[in-house]
Design a protein around this motif. Structure first.
Motif, PDB file in Angstrom:
ATOM      1  N   ARG A 116      -7.394  -1.785  39.113  1.00 23.84           N
ATOM      2  CA  ARG A 116      -8.795  -1.380  39.322  1.00 23.84           C
ATOM      3  C   ARG A 116      -8.989   0.084  38.969  1.00 23.84           C
ATOM      4  O   ARG A 116      -9.984   0.452  38.345  1.00 23.84           O
ATOM      5  CB  ARG A 116      -9.224  -1.641  40.772  1.00 23.84           C
ATOM      6  CG  ARG A 116      -9.575  -3.072  41.056  1.00 23.84           C
ATOM      7  CD  ARG A 116     -10.279  -3.235  42.396  1.00 23.84           C
ATOM      8  NE  ARG A 116      -9.485  -2.753  43.509  1.00 23.84           N
ATOM      9  CZ  ARG A 116      -8.563  -3.475  44.148  1.00 23.84           C
ATOM     10  NH1 ARG A 116      -8.316  -4.709  43.770  1.00 23.84           N
ATOM     11  NH2 ARG A 116      -7.885  -2.946  45.141  1.00 23.84           N
ATOM     12  N   SER A 150     -14.249  -0.388  41.384  1.00 27.15           N
ATOM     13  CA  SER A 150     -13.952  -0.333  42.811  1.00 27.15           C
ATOM     14  C   SER A 150     -14.097  -1.724  43.425  1.00 27.15           C
ATOM     15  O   SER A 150     -14.620  -2.648  42.802  1.00 27.15           O
ATOM     16  CB  SER A 150     -14.884   0.649  43.520  1.00 27.15           C
ATOM     17  OG  SER A 150     -16.173   0.101  43.628  1.00 27.15           O
ATOM     18  N   LEU A 151     -13.656  -1.860  44.653  1.00 29.03           N
ATOM     19  CA  LEU A 151     -13.813  -3.130  45.371  1.00 29.03           C
ATOM     20  C   LEU A 151     -15.285  -3.485  45.535  1.00 29.03           C
ATOM     21  O   LEU A 151     -15.648  -4.659  45.565  1.00 29.03           O
ATOM     22  CB  LEU A 151     -13.148  -3.048  46.747  1.00 29.03           C
ATOM     23  CG  LEU A 151     -11.622  -3.130  46.764  1.00 29.03           C
ATOM     24  CD1 LEU A 151     -11.094  -2.829  48.161  1.00 29.03           C
ATOM     25  CD2 LEU A 151     -11.151  -4.489  46.311  1.00 29.03           C
ATOM     26  N   GLN A 152     -16.126  -2.477  45.625  1.00 32.12           N
ATOM     27  CA  GLN A 152     -17.559  -2.706  45.813  1.00 32.12           C
ATOM     28  C   GLN A 152     -18.235  -3.284  44.576  1.00 32.12           C
ATOM     29  O   GLN A 152     -19.350  -3.787  44.659  1.00 32.12           O
ATOM     30  CB  GLN A 152     -18.243  -1.406  46.221  1.00 32.12           C
ATOM     31  CG  GLN A 152     -17.754  -0.926  47.586  1.00 32.12           C
ATOM     32  CD  GLN A 152     -18.263   0.458  47.926  1.00 32.12           C
ATOM     33  OE1 GLN A 152     -18.753   1.182  47.059  1.00 32.12           O
ATOM     34  NE2 GLN A 152     -18.137   0.821  49.187  1.00 32.12           N
ATOM     35  N   ASP A 153     -17.550  -3.240  43.442  1.00 28.89           N
ATOM     36  CA  ASP A 153     -18.096  -3.837  42.221  1.00 28.89           C
ATOM     37  C   ASP A 153     -17.935  -5.357  42.211  1.00 28.89           C
ATOM     38  O   ASP A 153     -18.493  -6.033  41.345  1.00 28.89           O
ATOM     39  CB  ASP A 153     -17.416  -3.241  40.974  1.00 28.89           C
ATOM     40  CG  ASP A 153     -17.746  -1.776  40.796  1.00 28.89           C
ATOM     41  OD1 ASP A 153     -18.859  -1.362  41.183  1.00 28.89           O
ATOM     42  OD2 ASP A 153     -16.888  -1.039  40.262  1.00 28.89           O
ATOM     43  N   HIS A 154     -17.163  -5.896  43.157  1.00 27.45           N
ATOM     44  CA  HIS A 154     -16.975  -7.345  43.328  1.00 27.45           C
ATOM     45  C   HIS A 154     -16.489  -8.039  42.047  1.00 27.45           C
ATOM     46  O   HIS A 154     -16.991  -9.103  41.694  1.00 27.45           O
ATOM     47  CB  HIS A 154     -18.257  -8.007  43.848  1.00 27.45           C
ATOM     48  CG  HIS A 154     -18.701  -7.468  45.153  1.00 27.45           C
ATOM     49  ND1 HIS A 154     -18.037  -7.706  46.336  1.00 27.45           N
ATOM     50  CD2 HIS A 154     -19.743  -6.672  45.479  1.00 27.45           C
ATOM     51  CE1 HIS A 154     -18.661  -7.095  47.329  1.00 27.45           C
ATOM     52  NE2 HIS A 154     -19.700  -6.457  46.838  1.00 27.45           N
ATOM     53  N   LYS A 155     -15.505  -7.444  41.397  1.00 26.96           N
ATOM     54  CA  LYS A 155     -14.894  -8.075  40.227  1.00 26.96           C
ATOM     55  C   LYS A 155     -13.735  -8.950  40.705  1.00 26.96           C
ATOM     56  O   LYS A 155     -12.968  -8.548  41.575  1.00 26.96           O
ATOM     57  CB  LYS A 155     -14.372  -7.036  39.233  1.00 26.96           C
ATOM     58  CG  LYS A 155     -15.451  -6.116  38.683  1.00 26.96           C
ATOM     59  CD  LYS A 155     -16.423  -6.888  37.834  1.00 26.96           C
ATOM     60  CE  LYS A 155     -17.449  -5.946  37.213  1.00 26.96           C
ATOM     61  NZ  LYS A 155     -18.457  -6.640  36.441  1.00 26.96           N
TER      62      LYS A 155
END
Length: 163
Positions: free
Chosen positions: A104, A110-115
């Protein structure tokens, strides 16, 4: 008196420790050896990632070059000495989580991008650390089998007249 005689006459205190590093591996005196070693491998891999972060986190460098740097500089640190280890599911997941965090950062996601993990792996094309360890385990087992077969061959072909 020689140094050897001095060593024989003096008793040096031995420090009692909970763990120690032997040949690059963390050895603990309880049943948590694998947990400790996996944690150490992850820490060492993060150090290698940090040492190459000018390349791995750069927006100006093509992803295929970052992948090569990761596979050549960071992945070997992850798998060093793990070819004799049978990973537990928990240890395998810890390794995968650490690797995905590095991926990442390489992508600037980031984790907040929900990939999804699949999306990240498709973009980075990095070898999976757990698959690499399992491949090393398989290679080691095959080498042991081949070694045993070779020894059996030479034992059978040894001339009987030799003393």
């Amino acid at each position: 008196m020689t140094n050897i005689e001095n060593a024989k006459n003096h008793v040096l205190p031995v420090e009692l420790v909970d763990h120690y590093i032997y040949l690059g591996h963390k050895i603990t005196l309880n049943s948590e050896n694998q947990v400790a070693e996996v944690g150490r491998r992850i820490g060492q891999a993060w150090a290698a990632f940090g040492a190459n972060s000018h390349v791995l986190r750069s927006k100006k460098i093509a992803q295929h070059l970052k992948t090569k740097v990761f596979n050549q500089c960071v992945l070997p640190v992850f798998v060093y000495g793990m070819e004799t280890t049978t990973l537990t599911e928990k240890s395998a997941e810890r390794l995968r989580v650490a690797q995905r965090a590095m991926e990442r950062q390489m992508l600037g996601v980031s984790l907040q991008d929900h990939k999804t993990n699949e999306w990240i792996r498709e973009k980075t094309r990095i070898s999976d650390v757990v698959e690499e360890i399992e491949s090393l385990n398989k290679d080691l087992k095959e080498a042991q089998v081949n070694s045993d077969t070779t020894q059996e061959y030479w034992a059978r072909t040894k001339p009987s007249g030799d003393a």
